[in-house]
Design a protein around this motif. Structure first.
Motif, mmCIF file in Angstrom:
data_model
loop_
_atom_site.group_PDB
_atom_site.id
_atom_site.type_symbol
_atom_site.label_atom_id
_atom_site.label_comp_id
_atom_site.label_asym_id
_atom_site.label_seq_id
_atom_site.Cartn_x
_atom_site.Cartn_y
_atom_site.Cartn_z
ATOM 1 N N VAL A 1 0.840 -1.196 0.000
ATOM 2 C CA VAL A 1 0.000 0.000 0.000
ATOM 3 C C VAL A 1 0.878 1.251 0.000
ATOM 4 C CG1 VAL A 1 -1.746 1.301 1.271
ATOM 5 C CG2 VAL A 1 -1.852 -1.175 1.221
ATOM 6 N N GLY A 2 1.884 1.242 0.892
ATOM 7 C CA GLY A 2 2.800 2.382 0.944
ATOM 8 C C GLY A 2 3.466 2.623 -0.392
ATOM 9 N N ALA A 3 3.906 1.537 -1.042
ATOM 10 C CA ALA A 3 4.595 1.674 -2.334
ATOM 11 C C ALA A 3 3.650 2.267 -3.378
ATOM 12 C CB ALA A 3 5.113 0.312 -2.788
ATOM 13 N N ILE A 4 2.382 1.854 -3.348
ATOM 14 C CA ILE A 4 1.425 2.395 -4.320
ATOM 15 C C ILE A 4 1.259 3.901 -4.108
ATOM 16 C CG2 ILE A 4 -1.015 2.398 -4.994
ATOM 17 C CD1 ILE A 4 -1.000 -0.651 -4.452
ATOM 18 N N TYR A 5 1.104 4.297 -2.836
ATOM 19 C CA TYR A 5 0.955 5.730 -2.562
ATOM 20 C C TYR A 5 2.211 6.494 -2.949
ATOM 21 C CZ TYR A 5 -3.580 5.660 -0.363
ATOM 22 O OH TYR A 5 -4.925 5.567 -0.151
ATOM 23 N N LEU A 6 3.373 5.887 -2.671
ATOM 24 C CA LEU A 6 4.626 6.553 -3.024
ATOM 25 C C LEU A 6 4.695 6.767 -4.530
ATOM 26 C CD1 LEU A 6 7.029 7.625 -1.481
ATOM 27 C CD2 LEU A 6 8.219 5.487 -1.911
ATOM 28 N N GLY A 7 4.228 5.745 -5.282
ATOM 29 C CA GLY A 7 4.201 5.875 -6.739
ATOM 30 C C GLY A 7 3.319 7.031 -7.171
ATOM 31 N N PHE A 8 2.114 7.119 -6.589
ATOM 32 C CA PHE A 8 1.208 8.222 -6.930
ATOM 33 C C PHE A 8 1.852 9.570 -6.605
ATOM 34 C CE2 PHE A 8 -2.508 5.239 -6.883
ATOM 35 C CZ PHE A 8 -2.969 5.578 -8.135
ATOM 36 N N SER A 9 2.448 9.667 -5.394
ATOM 37 C CA SER A 9 3.057 10.942 -5.011
ATOM 38 C C SER A 9 4.151 11.323 -5.980
ATOM 39 C CB SER A 9 3.670 10.862 -3.615
ATOM 40 O OG SER A 9 2.815 10.261 -2.720
#
Lengths: 231, 231
Positions: free
Chosen positions: B201-209
């Motif tokens: 989940v963190g990695a997905i958000y990091l990708g979006f950011s």
């Protein structure tokens, strides 16, 4: 829609019992976060890539992911590993409160270090040159020139971050902590009166934000007392 | 990593929900921000007061409280209205998607209000005078002069607001939005690997950011293409 004032009068004192937890979260993680931020800042401005690069990665990761995800990784995620459960850290990470403090400190540290860096970069070059001309060492220049001025410049942005930390403490309620929001959520689950409970709690938070803003406003005035021009 | 097999598609759909929430709330956020800024800059005292109350209230309350209030509050209201017509209705709610989208765009919109206000004030008065001298109407001046000048000033803080929107999406999972946090929760009950699941989940958000940050950087370059040599 009739607003139930007796319900507000009854539940407000119960919610305010969570104030201690909210303040513990705010003060302890604010303090630990500030120390972490100073370390990260020193790493970033050290000019050595093996120090500044890890700090940059850390800041990028913690600013790029939601605080809720960070809290969940620490609270639910870390016990997945046996070595963490057998380490000394377990006495902190076993408790939801410890996890919330760790998560909030790690998160706010990343934000604050960027704010401090902004302050350091905004210090006038002439002042540092003056320090060199006086024969000050790099350490003396940082402690006596850069740090005091950077603190003053960074303070307004820092006060905003403390306020967002106050707002983030409400997320501790997601990991079973009975802070003000946590208590409010329990009351709403029992009474099903979200308007009365949540709006009165929002007003409580607004009052705290206001007080924090005032406190920082006075501190800013105090730190800026030499920079005011006469007349 | 083997634990993740079979969950990738769920994460993909969860990420798509984040994307949808982001785009819808981005639109609303711009609308709320512009309305707020225009109200704050207008001579109308009432509009000014309403806009001030809006920014104070939404910048000082924890995000999670606003989201909970929006969801449960609207549910109570809608249920009460529905029961007027059909007393057998037990529960009506706004889908968490829309309750959450409106809530986070109201929150971030209150920050955007200040950004837009500052940017409108930053438009060069000479440009406005020049437009008047050319006989442009107020609307023409707004569309052709004010907007093109202000968005460049507003862009860097606006990029931060977009990041807040992305990260606040995670909070909507609390009211049951079927996004990546929710997927992780389901995956954990099956696999018992909370760390792995939340890290994804963190990695997905990091990708979006990262995508948002890079796009803002690109837009900033685009905005400066005609003014690059001017300063």
């Amino acid at each position: 829609m009739i607003v139930d004032f007796t319900l507000i009068a009854e539940s407000l004192p119960i919610m305010l019992k969570g104030i201690g937890i909210t303040f513990q979260l705010l003060i302890i993680s604010g303090f630990l976060g500030l120390i972490l931020a100073i370390f990260l800042l020193l790493m970033r401005i050290s000019g050595k890539w093996y120090l500044s690069f890890p700090a940059q990665i850390y800041i990028y990761v913690f600013r790029g992911t939601p605080i809720l995800v960070q809290i969940f990784i620490i609270y639910y995620g870390l016990p997945q590993f046996g070595f963490i459960r057998s380490s000394i850290l377990w006495s902190i990470l076993r408790e939801p409160m410890g996890c919330a403090i760790v998560a909030l400190s790690l998160n706010t540290g990343a934000y604050v270090s960027e704010i401090l860096r902004g302050g350091v970069l905004a210090v006038g070059k002439g002042l540092i040159e003056a320090g060199s001309a006086l024969g000050m060492s790099a350490y003396q220049k940082f402690v006596y020139i850069t740090a005091p001025i950077a603190t003053r410049i960074a303070l307004p942005a820092y006060s905003n971050d403390v306020i967002s930390l106050l707002k983030s403490t409400a997320l501790a309620s997601t990991i079973t902590i009975a802070d003000m929001t946590g208590i409010a959520r329990t009351i709403v689950a029992n009474t099903y009166a979200p308007y009365e409970i949540f709006i009165s709690l929002a007003i409580v938070y607004l009052i705290f934000t206001f007080i924090l803003q005032k406190l920082f406003g006075y501190t800013e005035q105090y730190l800026g007392r030499y920079t005011k021009r006469e007349g | 990593m083997a634990a993740l097999n079979g969950w990738w598609d769920d994460y993909f759909w969860g990420a798509l929900v984040i994307f949808q929430v982001f785009f819808c709330s981005l639109g609303f956020m711009i609308i709320f921000g512009l309305l707020g800024a225009i109200a704050k800059l207008s001579a109308n005292k009432l509009a000014h007061k309403v806009a001030n109350a809006y920014t104070v209230a939404f910048r000082g309350t924890p995000e999670i409280l606003v989201i909970l209030l929006m969801y449960f509050g609207s549910a109570i209201f809608l249920t009460a209205v529905a029961q007027l017509f059909n007393p057998e209705v037990k529960f009506v709610d706004i889908p968490p998607f829309w309750a959450g989208t409106i809530a986070i765009s109201l929150i971030v919109g209150s920050y955007a209000t200040e950004t837009f206000r500052g940017a409108f004030l930053g438009v060069n008065p000479g440009s406005i005078e020049a437009a008047k001298a050319l006989g442009m109407s107020d609307i023409q001046t707004f569309v052709y002069i004010r907007i093109p000048e202000m968005w460049r000033i507003a862009l860097p803080p606006f990029g931060n607001h977009m990041l807040s929107l992305i990260k606040d999406t995670a909070l909507i999972s609390i009211i049951g939005l079927n996004e990546t946090m929710f997927v992780a929760k389901q995956a954990i009950t099956v696999t018992g690997k909370p760390f792995t699941m939340y890290i994804v989940v963190g990695a997905i958000y990091l990708g979006f950011s990262t995508v948002v940050t890079l796009s803002v950087m690109g837009l900033e370059k685009f905005g400066e293409r005609t003014t690059a040599g001017v300063k």
